[in-house]
Design an enzyme around this catalytic site. Structure first.
Site, PDB file in Angstrom:
ATOM      1  N   ARG A  99       0.815  -1.225   0.000  1.00 19.10           N
ATOM      2  CA  ARG A  99       0.000   0.000   0.000  1.00 19.10           C
ATOM      3  C   ARG A  99       0.849   1.277   0.000  1.00 19.10           C
ATOM      4  O   ARG A  99       0.356   2.365   0.283  1.00 19.10           O
ATOM      5  CB  ARG A  99      -0.984   0.018   1.184  1.00 19.10           C
ATOM      6  N   LEU A 100       2.121   1.145  -0.330  1.00 22.79           N
ATOM      7  CA  LEU A 100       2.984   2.324  -0.439  1.00 22.79           C
ATOM      8  C   LEU A 100       2.985   2.784  -1.901  1.00 22.79           C
ATOM      9  O   LEU A 100       4.001   2.743  -2.605  1.00 22.79           O
ATOM     10  CB  LEU A 100       4.402   2.007   0.050  1.00 22.79           C
TER      11      LEU A 100
END
Length: 214
Positions: free
Chosen positions: A193-194
């Site tokens: 989720r970066l």
């Protein structure tokens, strides 16, 4: 009725969005992404975009329309000026466009100001449409309440008869809008989720970019 969706997860791993691999012109990046998504073939209609307007009731409303052309000035779509979105745009021309392309794990969000395209351009596009679509523009009082599906079918039958042996003229209340962007944000899905997010802001005639945290 309830359903828990917490296990719906996907790891995004297909690409990256880094400053040293992009142009200073957001339209060039948009075109590259559009073409790559088209080649990927995962989007049924790669030109499908969501447009959000502020409705006459004060609430935002989003719906999907089709992008029909774009250049360094902006993004063009066509619709009925008397539709709900047409009336909303007439009051508040500030809108938001978004493209979501799952096959390439990308999203583009565009905030901009709407202007009508010239009638000549709209007429040329109108006559490039299938004849059925041209007739449909006359048959449907878009966004108005109608009693039944039969109303549309009856309207269509009437305009088919009216223009049976004639070219279908463009309705005066139908045409194009161009969304001239003030900012364009590019989102590339990444692991954990970066995600990568880079936004281009237009300041006078200059585009400036910066990275945003996911």
């Amino acid at each position: 009725m309830s359903r828990n969706l917490q296990d719906y997860r996907q790891s995004y791993e297909k690409s990256e969005l880094l400053e040293n691999n992009i142009s200073d012109n957001p339209f060039e990046l948009f075109e590259r992404w559009f073409n790559e998504t088209e080649v990927e073939g995962g989007a049924g209609e790669v030109n499908a975009m969501t447009i959000a307007t502020i409705g006459l009731n004060g609430f935002p409303k989003s719906r999907v329309v089709l992008l029909k052309s774009y250049d360094s000035e902006g993004f063009i779509f066509y619709t009925n000026f008397n539709s709900e979105k047409g009336k909303a745009i007439a009051i508040n021309p500030n809108v938001c466009l978004s493209f979501f392309w799952p096959s390439t794990e990308r999203q583009v969000i565009i905030q901009g100001v709407v202007e009508k395209v010239d009638d000549e351009t709209a007429t040329e596009y109108y006559h490039s449409r299938p004849r059925g679509s041209q007739l449909g523009a006359w048959a449907s009082p878009q966004s108005s309440e109608i009693a039944s599906r039969e109303v549309l079918e009856d309207n269509l039958a009437q305009v088919e008869l009216k223009y049976k042996d004639h070219e279908v003229p463009k309705p005066e209340n139908w045409g194009g809008y161009i969304v001239k962007p003030v900012n364009i944000e590019f989102w590339q899905g990444r692991q954990n989720r970066l995600h990568d997010r880079i936004i281009f802001n237009k300041e006078e005639a200059q585009w400036n970019s910066k990275r945003l945290a996911p």
